[in-house]
Write a protein that holds these residues in place. Structure first.
Motif, PDB file in Angstrom:
ATOM      1  N   ARG A 102       0.826  -1.218   0.000  1.00 35.33           N
ATOM      2  CA  ARG A 102       0.000   0.000   0.000  1.00 35.33           C
ATOM      3  C   ARG A 102       0.854   1.259   0.000  1.00 35.33           C
ATOM      4  N   ARG A 103       2.025   1.199   0.644  1.00 37.82           N
ATOM      5  CA  ARG A 103       2.900   2.371   0.647  1.00 37.82           C
ATOM      6  C   ARG A 103       3.503   2.627  -0.730  1.00 37.82           C
ATOM      7  N   ILE A 104       3.695   1.582  -1.526  1.00 37.69           N
ATOM      8  CA  ILE A 104       4.293   1.732  -2.851  1.00 37.69           C
ATOM      9  C   ILE A 104       3.249   2.135  -3.888  1.00 37.69           C
ATOM     10  N   LEU A 105       2.059   1.541  -3.810  1.00 37.04           N
ATOM     11  CA  LEU A 105       1.019   1.827  -4.799  1.00 37.04           C
ATOM     12  C   LEU A 105       0.458   3.234  -4.617  1.00 37.04           C
ATOM     13  N   PRO A 106       0.083   3.892  -5.719  1.00 34.17           N
ATOM     14  CA  PRO A 106      -0.557   5.208  -5.600  1.00 34.17           C
ATOM     15  C   PRO A 106      -1.985   5.057  -5.071  1.00 34.17           C
ATOM     16  N   GLN A 107      -2.531   6.135  -4.503  1.00 33.71           N
ATOM     17  CA  GLN A 107      -3.899   6.121  -3.992  1.00 33.71           C
ATOM     18  C   GLN A 107      -4.871   5.967  -5.163  1.00 33.71           C
ATOM     19  N   MET A 108      -5.812   5.045  -5.012  1.00 33.44           N
ATOM     20  CA  MET A 108      -6.790   4.779  -6.068  1.00 33.44           C
ATOM     21  C   MET A 108      -8.209   5.096  -5.592  1.00 33.44           C
ATOM     22  N   GLY A 109      -8.363   6.094  -4.747  1.00 35.90           N
ATOM     23  CA  GLY A 109      -9.678   6.395  -4.198  1.00 35.90           C
ATOM     24  C   GLY A 109     -10.018   5.364  -3.137  1.00 35.90           C
ATOM     25  N   GLY A 110     -11.140   4.686  -3.281  1.00 24.75           N
ATOM     26  CA  GLY A 110     -11.537   3.660  -2.328  1.00 24.75           C
ATOM     27  C   GLY A 110     -11.127   2.264  -2.745  1.00 24.75           C
ATOM     28  N   LEU A 111     -10.382   2.150  -3.834  1.00 23.11           N
ATOM     29  CA  LEU A 111     -10.013   0.842  -4.374  1.00 23.11           C
ATOM     30  C   LEU A 111      -8.657   0.407  -3.822  1.00 23.11           C
ATOM     31  N   ASP A 112      -8.624  -0.775  -3.234  1.00 24.50           N
ATOM     32  CA  ASP A 112      -7.393  -1.314  -2.666  1.00 24.50           C
ATOM     33  C   ASP A 112      -6.877  -2.431  -3.578  1.00 24.50           C
ATOM     34  N   LEU A 113      -5.754  -2.173  -4.238  1.00 22.91           N
ATOM     35  CA  LEU A 113      -5.191  -3.151  -5.164  1.00 22.91           C
ATOM     36  C   LEU A 113      -4.110  -4.025  -4.525  1.00 22.91           C
ATOM     37  N   SER A 114      -3.861  -3.843  -3.247  1.00 21.01           N
ATOM     38  CA  SER A 114      -2.787  -4.605  -2.607  1.00 21.01           C
ATOM     39  C   SER A 114      -3.025  -6.116  -2.604  1.00 21.01           C
ATOM     40  N   PRO A 115      -4.268  -6.634  -2.452  1.00 20.41           N
ATOM     41  CA  PRO A 115      -4.436  -8.088  -2.539  1.00 20.41           C
ATOM     42  C   PRO A 115      -4.082  -8.640  -3.920  1.00 20.41           C
ATOM     43  N   ILE A 116      -4.395  -7.890  -4.960  1.00 21.80           N
ATOM     44  CA  ILE A 116      -4.085  -8.350  -6.319  1.00 21.80           C
ATOM     45  C   ILE A 116      -2.577  -8.371  -6.532  1.00 21.80           C
ATOM     46  N   VAL A 117      -1.894  -7.343  -6.055  1.00 21.30           N
ATOM     47  CA  VAL A 117      -0.432  -7.292  -6.182  1.00 21.30           C
ATOM     48  C   VAL A 117       0.204  -8.415  -5.374  1.00 21.30           C
ATOM     49  N   ALA A 118      -0.343  -8.695  -4.180  1.00 24.89           N
ATOM     50  CA  ALA A 118       0.185  -9.788  -3.360  1.00 24.89           C
ATOM     51  C   ALA A 118      -0.011 -11.132  -4.057  1.00 24.89           C
ATOM     52  N   LEU A 119      -1.180 -11.340  -4.661  1.00 27.63           N
ATOM     53  CA  LEU A 119      -1.420 -12.590  -5.403  1.00 27.63           C
ATOM     54  C   LEU A 119      -0.477 -12.718  -6.593  1.00 27.63           C
ATOM     55  N   LEU A 120      -0.263 -11.626  -7.304  1.00 33.90           N
ATOM     56  CA  LEU A 120       0.681 -11.664  -8.428  1.00 33.90           C
ATOM     57  C   LEU A 120       2.093 -11.988  -7.943  1.00 33.90           C
ATOM     58  N   GLY A 121       2.471 -11.449  -6.785  1.00 38.71           N
ATOM     59  CA  GLY A 121       3.774 -11.765  -6.217  1.00 38.71           C
ATOM     60  C   GLY A 121       3.896 -13.232  -5.846  1.00 38.71           C
ATOM     61  N   ILE A 122       2.825 -13.803  -5.288  1.00 39.50           N
ATOM     62  CA  ILE A 122       2.843 -15.230  -4.936  1.00 39.50           C
ATOM     63  C   ILE A 122       2.950 -16.080  -6.193  1.00 39.50           C
ATOM     64  N   TYR A 123       2.191 -15.727  -7.226  1.00 42.92           N
ATOM     65  CA  TYR A 123       2.285 -16.476  -8.487  1.00 42.92           C
ATOM     66  C   TYR A 123       3.685 -16.369  -9.089  1.00 42.92           C
ATOM     67  N   ALA A 124       4.302 -15.197  -9.002  1.00 39.60           N
ATOM     68  CA  ALA A 124       5.656 -15.024  -9.534  1.00 39.60           C
ATOM     69  C   ALA A 124       6.647 -15.898  -8.770  1.00 39.60           C
ATOM     70  N   ILE A 125       6.511 -15.953  -7.449  1.00 36.16           N
ATOM     71  CA  ILE A 125       7.401 -16.796  -6.648  1.00 36.16           C
ATOM     72  C   ILE A 125       7.198 -18.267  -7.000  1.00 36.16           C
ATOM     73  N   GLU A 126       5.940 -18.674  -7.218  1.00 36.79           N
ATOM     74  CA  GLU A 126       5.675 -20.060  -7.608  1.00 36.79           C
ATOM     75  C   GLU A 126       6.313 -20.391  -8.947  1.00 36.79           C
ATOM     76  N   ILE A 127       6.232 -19.480  -9.889  1.00 36.93           N
ATOM     77  CA  ILE A 127       6.843 -19.708 -11.205  1.00 36.93           C
ATOM     78  C   ILE A 127       8.350 -19.845 -11.067  1.00 36.93           C
ATOM     79  N   ILE A 128       8.949 -18.971 -10.287  1.00 33.33           N
ATOM     80  CA  ILE A 128      10.400 -19.036 -10.089  1.00 33.33           C
ATOM     81  C   ILE A 128      10.789 -20.360  -9.442  1.00 33.33           C
ATOM     82  N   LEU A 129      10.030 -20.779  -8.427  1.00 32.00           N
ATOM     83  CA  LEU A 129      10.338 -22.047  -7.761  1.00 32.00           C
ATOM     84  C   LEU A 129      10.167 -23.238  -8.691  1.00 32.00           C
ATOM     85  N   ARG A 130       9.108 -23.233  -9.486  1.00 32.62           N
ATOM     86  CA  ARG A 130       8.890 -24.360 -10.411  1.00 32.62           C
ATOM     87  C   ARG A 130       9.971 -24.416 -11.488  1.00 32.62           C
ATOM     88  N   ASN A 131      10.393 -23.261 -11.985  1.00 29.37           N
ATOM     89  CA  ASN A 131      11.429 -23.250 -13.012  1.00 29.37           C
ATOM     90  C   ASN A 131      12.787 -23.658 -12.458  1.00 29.37           C
TER      91      ASN A 131
END
Length: 95
Positions: free
Chosen positions: A60-89
């Motif tokens: 949340r500190r890195i992302l810009p303010q989006m009004g009432g929309l919180d994109l941090s769960p989506i960014v966290a999920l993308l980070g988890i998927y990226a870590i999974e891809i790295i681990l699988r590769n």
């Protein structure tokens, strides 16, 4: 070492599931399906917030303010998927 890989994948799967439950629960609370005055709902919501705030806070500190929309769960999920891809590769390193 294969068990280490499996444990890491399990932990990432659990983290992904907790984030999805928090995401869905936030929508259900926003639309009035779940009532925060019910003690069980309030306890689960508070527990999930306390569990996920260390993950969401830096995002949340890195992302810009989006009004009432919180994109941090989506960014966290993308980070988890990226870590999974790295681990699988790089699964060969765990053998």
């Amino acid at each position: 070492m294969t068990s280490l890989f499996q444990i890491l994948m399990l932990l990432l799967g659990v983290a992904r599931t907790i984030i999805l439950i928090h995401f869905i629960m936030s929508w259900l609370i926003s639309f009035g399906v779940l009532n925060m005055r019910q003690p069980l709902v309030a306890q689960i919501w508070d527990g999930l917030n306390r569990l996920l705030e260390p993950i969401y806070g830096p995002i949340r500190r890195i992302l810009p303010q989006m009004g009432g929309l919180d994109l941090s769960p989506i960014v966290a999920l993308l980070g988890i998927y990226a870590i999974e891809i790295i681990l699988r590769n790089n699964a060969g390193l765990f053998l």
